[in-house]
Design an enzyme around this catalytic site. Structure first.
Site, PDB file in Angstrom:
ATOM      1  N   ARG A 244     -24.539 -12.671   4.326  1.00 14.96           N
ATOM      2  CA  ARG A 244     -24.420 -12.742   2.876  1.00 14.96           C
ATOM      3  C   ARG A 244     -24.704 -14.144   2.371  1.00 14.96           C
ATOM      4  O   ARG A 244     -24.257 -15.138   2.952  1.00 14.96           O
ATOM      5  CB  ARG A 244     -23.010 -12.336   2.432  1.00 14.96           C
ATOM      6  CG  ARG A 244     -22.853 -12.202   0.928  1.00 14.96           C
ATOM      7  CD  ARG A 244     -21.404 -12.005   0.543  1.00 14.96           C
ATOM      8  NE  ARG A 244     -20.621 -13.217   0.764  1.00 14.96           N
ATOM      9  CZ  ARG A 244     -19.291 -13.250   0.850  1.00 14.96           C
ATOM     10  NH1 ARG A 244     -18.608 -12.128   0.772  1.00 14.96           N
ATOM     11  NH2 ARG A 244     -18.651 -14.378   1.033  1.00 14.96           N
TER      12      ARG A 244
ATOM     13  N   HIS B 205     -16.064  -4.409  -4.745  1.00 15.78           N
ATOM     14  CA  HIS B 205     -16.711  -3.700  -3.639  1.00 15.78           C
ATOM     15  C   HIS B 205     -15.733  -3.505  -2.486  1.00 15.78           C
ATOM     16  O   HIS B 205     -14.673  -4.120  -2.430  1.00 15.78           O
ATOM     17  CB  HIS B 205     -17.991  -4.417  -3.168  1.00 15.78           C
ATOM     18  CG  HIS B 205     -17.801  -5.837  -2.763  1.00 15.78           C
ATOM     19  ND1 HIS B 205     -17.691  -6.873  -3.661  1.00 15.78           N
ATOM     20  CD2 HIS B 205     -17.718  -6.417  -1.533  1.00 15.78           C
ATOM     21  CE1 HIS B 205     -17.541  -8.017  -3.027  1.00 15.78           C
ATOM     22  NE2 HIS B 205     -17.542  -7.766  -1.724  1.00 15.78           N
TER      23      HIS B 205
ATOM     24  N   ASP C 108     -15.400 -10.983  -4.980  1.00 14.85           N
ATOM     25  CA  ASP C 108     -15.454 -12.157  -4.104  1.00 14.85           C
ATOM     26  C   ASP C 108     -14.940 -13.419  -4.802  1.00 14.85           C
ATOM     27  O   ASP C 108     -15.254 -13.680  -5.971  1.00 14.85           O
ATOM     28  CB  ASP C 108     -16.895 -12.412  -3.642  1.00 14.85           C
ATOM     29  CG  ASP C 108     -17.348 -11.419  -2.587  1.00 14.85           C
ATOM     30  OD1 ASP C 108     -16.490 -10.800  -1.924  1.00 14.85           O
ATOM     31  OD2 ASP C 108     -18.577 -11.258  -2.419  1.00 14.85           O
TER      32      ASP C 108
END
Length: 312
Positions: free
Chosen positions: A303, A288, A140
């Site tokens: 999230r 991921h 991320d």
């Protein structure tokens, strides 16, 4: 005439080098923690490993209240050792999810993600409402100067089948690169840019509005974990565009090889969600992939991201 003895004398596998596609068969070293790490039992919860090096289910905890300092420290040790932690059936409110994440530091928002939950720093992922595509191996927000330290994700609604998430251990991925590849990338730097990752679902005029706020940044190709000292591969398909100082063709070829390492099953864990489950992962040490195999069924996730440090 070839005899059985002749055949048995021939090695069953090719030499363990990485071919052009970046993957090979044979032995892989699966080292879960750094050398010299003291591996101690956990006293405040039960930990159930989900793979050899990455992913552990934590049992016996209720996360509806913020963790005590002692619990926070033990969970942090588990996070460092296992990289992603799973908590079944928590069904946290947005406030409780935020409070849990705040035990690890300041929260951050991503203005490129416009769908919010019950608070501005809770991002909602619902492809029926806002089409996004997380089914690519990525870390991320590496386009930030200080990428997120970690994230706490909760599934609010799950499809009848599918919709799993996978994580890959990038420390183990680095460990298993051939020495000649590690020699090439140790000390190298790469450019990270938000545009390739978000151009998949946003028009160019919208992306242009964020280019001043998020100009391309450089990070080390191999970063050092600030808490464990472990060396980890730190490039990803979504945001890494080139290796500084290399001709474009050479940079592209080397990045393709490095991107492929997240695809090795021995480095991965796969989690099958139920509504109310929580995953807490170390964004510094993992990539991921959200598996998009649930067709028109609905999958809603929320999230909370925890602000991180500058990679070195």
């Amino acid at each position: 005439m070839t005899t059985f003895a002749d055949i048995s004398a021939v090695p069953a596998l090719r030499d363990p080098h990485i071919p052009a596609d970046g993957l090979y068969e044979g032995h892989r070293e699966l080292r879960r923690v750094p050398e010299g790490w003291e591996d101690r039992p956990y006293g405040l919860f039960e930990l159930v490993p989900q793979s050899a090096t990455i992913g552990a289910e934590i049992r016996g905890l209720d996360l509806s209240s913020p963790p005590s300092p002692a619990l926070r420290n033990e969970l942090n040790r588990a996070l460092l050792e296992w990289k992603v932690l799973f908590f079944r059936g928590q069904r946290l409110s947005a406030g409780a999810q935020r409070a849990f994440a705040l035990a690890w530091g300041e929260l951050e928002t991503n203005p490129l993600l416009t769908a919010a939950g019950d608070a501005k720093d809770v991002a909602r992922f619902d492809r029926t409402a806002v089409p996004t595509f997380e089914n690519v191996w990525h870390t991320d927000v590496t386009f930030r100067e200080r990428p997120a330290m970690g994230a706490v994700l909760q599934l609010r609604e799950v499809p009848p089948a599918g919709g799993d998430t996978m994580w890959a251990d990038m420390a183990v991925a680095y460990d298993n690169l051939p020495r000649e590849v590690r020699d090439r990338i140790d000390g190298a730097r790469a450019v990270h840019d938000f545009v390739p990752g978000f151009a998949r679902f946003y028009p160019a005029e919208r992306l242009a509005r964020f280019q001043d706020a998020f100009p391309p940044v450089e990070h080390p190709v191999v970063r050092t974990h600030p808490e464990t000292g472990r060396r980890m591969l730190f490039v990803n398909t979504s945001f890494t565009t080139r290796i500084v100082g290399l001709p474009r063709e050479e940079s592209d070829r080397l990045l393709r090889l490095l991107f492929q390492q997240a695809h090795v099953p021995e480095y991965q864990v796969r989690f099958r969600w139920q509504a109310g489950d929580i995953a807490f992962w170390d964004n510094r040490a993992t990539q991921h992939y959200a598996v998009a195999d649930y067709g028109r069924h609905r999958r809603v996730a929320e999230r909370v991201a925890i602000a991180g440090d500058r990679p070195y």
